[in-house]
Write an enzyme that holds these catalytic residues in place. Structure first.
Site, PDB file in Angstrom:
ATOM      1  CB  SER A  40      -9.668  -4.439   3.804  1.00 56.48           C
ATOM      2  OG  SER A  40      -8.583  -4.832   4.607  1.00 56.48           O
ATOM      3  CG  ASP A  84      -6.576  -8.176   5.992  1.00 51.99           C
ATOM      4  OD1 ASP A  84      -5.687  -8.696   5.307  1.00 51.99           O
ATOM      5  OD2 ASP A  84      -6.858  -6.967   5.913  1.00 51.99           O
ATOM      6  NE  ARG A 131      -6.096  -3.801   7.774  1.00 59.77           N
ATOM      7  CZ  ARG A 131      -6.217  -2.640   8.416  1.00 59.77           C
ATOM      8  NH1 ARG A 131      -5.748  -2.513   9.634  1.00 59.77           N
ATOM      9  NH2 ARG A 131      -6.807  -1.621   7.835  1.00 59.77           N
ATOM     10  CE  LYS A 139      -3.825  -1.978   5.311  1.00 60.90           C
ATOM     11  NZ  LYS A 139      -3.973  -0.676   4.632  1.00 60.90           N
ATOM     12  NE  ARG A 172     -12.580  -0.511   2.729  1.00 61.08           N
ATOM     13  CZ  ARG A 172     -11.471  -0.822   3.407  1.00 61.08           C
ATOM     14  NH1 ARG A 172     -11.538  -1.082   4.706  1.00 61.08           N
ATOM     15  NH2 ARG A 172     -10.302  -0.860   2.795  1.00 61.08           N
ATOM     16  CG  ASP A 185      -7.324  -6.877   1.654  1.00 58.74           C
ATOM     17  OD1 ASP A 185      -7.277  -7.132   2.872  1.00 58.74           O
ATOM     18  OD2 ASP A 185      -7.035  -5.755   1.199  1.00 58.74           O
ATOM     19  CD  GLU A 210      -1.951   2.924   9.910  1.00 59.94           C
ATOM     20  OE1 GLU A 210      -1.805   4.134   9.669  1.00 59.94           O
ATOM     21  OE2 GLU A 210      -2.678   2.176   9.244  1.00 59.94           O
TER      22      GLU A 210
END
Length: 670
Positions: free
Chosen positions: A216, A375, A380, A490, A121, A377, A476
């Site tokens: 993300s 979010d 989350r 996730k 990333r 992508d 998380e």
């Protein structure tokens, strides 16, 4: 300008110099364009590029550019010039040489982005430390070589997806081209997809690996290359190191790696959408009982949804239809993918009201009491609910972890009235609330703590399943939730479906809000007060100084840590350093959790029970901090716990991170 500059480079491109009037260098360097090839519907375009490739081979007669006294920089410049074929990134390097921006070039070319927790990333720009065509090809070639070493199946396959960011589709196509040229069957999604679909597809299609091109919730200039292994989980540290080694052994792109024309009419290439997405939606629907589906069907709950200008909206629509909820009310300005995030300068729902402003406006206009936010992508989920004061309460990841843990537990009891909770497990990362641990002590399931990151949680879940245990839930604090094991990561789509159904159930059956249910959870299992936030720091030297000081706190003596805060008012009883492998609480002074030398992470346990962790982010320039203090179920002075938590956390940040001394920027104010 480009040709004139390159001709200055100590005899480089002599062949071009002889015919410079007829050869346009940037045109010569252009990569093969699949759209052009497809429009032509012939191999003519590819043939042209093969001719250009031959010219490049002639240019490779000179292997070294002698431009600066820095031999390493010269070598890396040489590599970039001979390997890169993207005119935009090539121009960035050319311009930097023209300006003699040697420091910038050294930063871009003399260090590489490391293949780690989230794969790759970084910012999209020229350089081996950034996301670009060349780095994606190098990474794909190394990954391909590693898979071939590890897996000897006659038919190898991978699945590849991408989000709506700039260059995501192109990066995915370049990766696909590498695998196709190595005779892999490639399942390449033909449209933007949610990240959770990739680990689901790995298992559904029996793939050897999965790649998701996404950054993300990072800012618009970022992109990434996220990798899932054969088991559907993110790769572990041992695989990371071996993949990195293979990347370094396959840095020079193969000629075939640039040929996007190979994606046209290739029998080894397919779009897996129809095999994967309906199967995912069916698996999600199976998690709900018939009474719950009926309750959803009869409800008229109004729920506002924002995709944060990412990919989630079409899949939320499918999910809500499957579980028989009313369609969401979309935030119209944010439901379509937008690579510049024009209405979402901070496309991270963790940022609270700064990110959810338009969603709150939409909810107010439509008189909706609940907001769901993925979010970009869609891995989350953030949730906000109208409170008694008429304002939206944005739940923390720990609060949502408590609510979803309770919900999943109730759902299991309904679906499996004779099921054994003693054979069930829930998980959370070490920096997340211990509310599930408190639930486990009362309900009888087992709780497991892992390192930060869903790769650890997913691989722990796989190990628990091997032992015959049922993994119900993992979370998380960074608003990441894994419900069951259909997706070993996730998953913001399934989390949204479950939160919406939980909200409906509470509203229709218990006449309660989510906030009231959270209060009931704390009343039953004990109050858990937590704070999680961060400071911004882009200087690695400062980060190193901060953590070195914490590890040599006693007059510079190594392996000595702070003993208290606020002039001795709150004493530290235990220290765990997962960077160096030290834990004062164990007989051999070694931690139970794995040691990760590449990440800074120290946990302090105080005599009054407060636990605080300081760590660096693996994907962002952040110094994070987390603190939690827990009360027994019978202890009802919650305001005192909350006050103590705030005071101690402020002191920990001030005394240990020293933000004023180092000029650390706080989290943006909501």
């Amino acid at each position: 300008m480009c040709i004139n500059l390159l001709l200055k480079w100590t005899g480089v491109l002599k062949i071009i110099n002889a015919s410079r009037k007829s050869l346009n260098l940037l045109e010569f360097l252009k990569p093969c364009n699949i759209a052009t090839c497809h429009a032509a519907r012939s191999l003519q375009s590819c043939s042209n590029h093969e001719g250009k490739a031959a010219q490049r081979s002639e240019l490779a007669a000179k292997k070294y550019l002698d431009l600066t006294p820095d031999k390493e920089l010269n070598q890396q410049l040489t590599n970039w010039i001979y390997w890169d074929r993207n005119p935009q990134t090539m121009q960035q390097i050319v311009d930097a040489v023209d300006c003699e921006a040697w420091d910038w070039l050294r930063s871009r070319l003399c260090q590489r982005m490391q293949f780690g927790t989230a794969g790759l990333r970084g910012e999209m720009r020229a350089g081996f430390d950034s996301m670009n065509d060349l780095v994606v090809l190098q990474t794909s070639q190394g990954l391909c070589a590693y898979i071939k070493q590890q897996c000897e199946q006659n038919e190898r396959s991978v699945v590849i997806g991408y989000d709506g960011r700039h260059h995501s589709k192109r990066f995915a196509e370049l990766a696909a081209t590498v695998f196709l040229s190595n005779q892999f069957r490639v399942h390449l999604f033909g449209r933007t997809v949610a990240t959770p679909f990739i680990p689901f597809a790995v298992k559904k299609l029996n793939c050897l690996a999965g790649v998701m091109v996404t950054a993300s919730h990072n800012p618009k200039q970022y992109n990434g290359f996220k990798l899932y292994w054969t088991n559907g989980a993110q790769i572990v540290a041992s695989d990371e190191q071996l993949i990195e080694q293979n990347i370094m052994q396959h840095l020079e792109p193969q000629e075939s790696s640039w040929q996007l024309c190979s994606l046209i009419g290739n029998d080894l290439l397919s779009d897996p959408y129809e095999q994967v997405v309906p199967a995912y939606i069916a698996a999600l629907q199976d998690e709900f009982t018939c009474p719950m589906l009926q309750l959803n069907h009869e409800s008229h709950t109004k729920i506002v949804y924002t995709a944060m200008q990412g990919v989630g909206y079409p899949y939320i629509k499918l999910a809500f239809m499957a579980i028989q909820l009313q369609p969401v009310i979309p935030v119209e300005q944010q439901v379509q993918p937008d690579p510049v995030f024009s209405t979402t300068p901070l496309p991270n729902p963790e940022e609270g009201k700064v990110a959810l402003n338009l969603a709150i406006q939409t909810a107010t206009e439509h008189e909706s009491n609940l907001i769901l936010a993925n979010d970009p992508d869609a891995d989350r989920l953030a949730v906000a609910e109208l409170n008694e004061q008429g304002k939206f309460h944005i739940f923390t990841g720990n609060e949502l972890g408590a609510l979803l843990g309770w919900w999943v537990l109730q759902s299991f009891k309904q679906r499996m009235p004779n099921g054994k909770l003693s054979n069930c497990s829930m998980l959370a990362s070490t920096v997340s609330s211990k509310i599930l641990k408190s639930m486990a002590a009362v309900e009888g399931f087992s709780f497991h703590e892992t390192l930060t990151g869903f790769k650890w949680m997913a691989n722990m879940a796989i190990e628990l399943q091997r032992q015959g245990r049922t993994v119900l839930f993992g979370f998380e604090e960074a608003i990441g939730f894994m419900i069951g094991t259909k997706v070993l990561d996730k998953d913001g789509i399934s989390a949204a479906a479950h939160v919406a159904s939980m909200y409906t159930y509470l509203h229709e059956k218990k006449y309660m809000s989510l906030q009231e249910q959270l209060h009931e959870i704390y009343d039953t299992y004990g109050y858990h007060a937590s704070i999680g936030s961060y400071l911004l720091c882009k200087d690695q030297q400062i980060i190193c100084k901060i953590f070195t000081r914490l590890r040599s706190f006693d007059a510079g003596q190594q392996a000595t840590y702070p003993k208290s805060i606020l002039n001795g008012e709150y004493k530290i009883s235990q220290v765990r350093d997962l960077t160096t492998g030290y834990d004062s609480s164990t007989p051999n002074k070694k931690p139970v959790l794995p040691v990760t030398p590449s990440t800074q992470m120290i946990t302090f346990t105080f005599e009054n029970g407060l636990v605080a962790t300081l760590r660096t982010s693996g994907t962002e320039p952040k110094l994070k901090y987390y603190a939690e203090i827990c009360g027994k179920p019978e202890y009802k002075k919650w305001s005192e716990l909350k006050s103590t938590l705030k005071r101690m956390t402020a002191a920990i940040v001030d005394e240990f991170y020293e933000p004023k001394r180092y000029g650390l920027e706080p989290k943006p104010v909501e």
